[in-house]
Structures are given as structure tokens and as C-alpha cells.
Design a protein around this motif. Structure first.
Motif: not given
Length: 161
Positions: A13-40
């Protein structure tokens, strides 16, 4: 048909996949590559270093083929990997936005990464479809970009906030 039904019923279920420990807020204006790296990093934290690097490479290669930005401030970068034991999602809110070659030209303020098992294409597609359905709500990316608490972000994605 029974085997296919069984496989679909095993998709979380999608709710089971949304783990709060896997959620971040990225300040500033990061690049797309940095967002992808942080998420990965969030999505594959339990994998060996070489598997994490291979996963990031796969996501970036996928992004080179075509953008994963959907428009309305949302992107769903994704890849499948033999090292991923089960599907997982990592989420970033980017309040100031990041250029992502979105079809509507808008910056992405909400990115949801799917790390899926290499062997289960159906699971990957089903999770993508479930996310896309939730992300159709107008203003969702704008709403989540104002939130900093992972539990509140999760609730907003689930339509509970």
C-alpha cells in the motif's frame, strides 16, 4: 490470472511506503543532481556503497533519457536495481524549487524517488501509478513546500492534512 492477482496483492500500500524517516526538506536552491543524490542516499541507505553508486547512476541515466518532472512542481525520479530488496520511496521538499526541465517550465518543489526491485517491473509501474494518482491534487507541491515536518508532509501526500 491467479498468479498475476497474487503478485498485485503483494504490492505494498502506498501509505506503507511513505516512511517519515525517508522525507527531507532541502533548503536553498540545490541542483537537480544534488536532489537526486540526497534522495538516493535516503532510499538506499541500507545498501553497500557500490550498490548505492550504481543506483544513483541508474537514476541519472534515466533522467538523461527524459525528464521525470510531471509539471505542477512535482518530479518522480526512479530506477530499478538488483540490489534493492523491496520497493521504497524517498521524498524531498524543495521550498525554493529546482530547475528540472518540467513540461510546464515550473521548478520542482516536491520530488518523490522510487527505488524498485529490478525483477519486478509490475510493482514499479503500480507504485508509479499510485503516486501519480495522489499527486494530481492541485496545489499539493505548493502545500508540501511550506511544510518542514516529515509527518505533516506524509499526511499531506496521503490527503490527511
Amino acid at each position: 490470472m491467479i498468479a498475476q492477482s497474487l503478485r498485485l496483492s503483494q504490492i505494498p500500500n502506498i501509505a506503507d511506503l511513505l516512511d517519515p524517516t525517508k522525507i527531507i526538506c532541502l533548503p536553498g536552491q540545490p541542483s537537480k543532481s544534488l536532489v537526486i543524490s540526497a534522495l538516493a542516499d535516503l532510499a538506499t541507505a541500507d545498501l553497500e556503497a557500490h550498490d548505492r553508486v550504481a543506483f544513483i547512476r541508474a537514476v541519472l541515466e534515466r533522467e538523461d533519457v527524459t525528464t521525470t518532472a510531471l509539471g505542477d512542481g512535482v518530479a518522480i525520479p526512479h530506477a530499478r536495481s538488483p540490489a534493492v530488496p523491496r520497493c521504497r520511496i524517498a521524498i524531498a521538499t524543495i521550498p525554493r524549487g529546482v530547475a528540472w526541465d518540467a513540461p510546464d517550465g515550473r521548478p520542482v518543489t516536491l520530488a518523490l524517488m522510487i527505488a524498485a526491485r529490478e525483477v519486478d517491473h509490475a510493482e514499479h509501474l503500480r507504485v508509479m501509478a499510485m503516486l501519480a494518482q495522489r499527486l494530481r491534487r492541485p496545489g499539493l507541491a505548493a502545500l508540501t513546500s511550506t511544510l518542514t515536518d516529515p509527518t505533516s508532509i506524509r499526511a499531506a501526500l496521503l490527503g490527511q492534512g
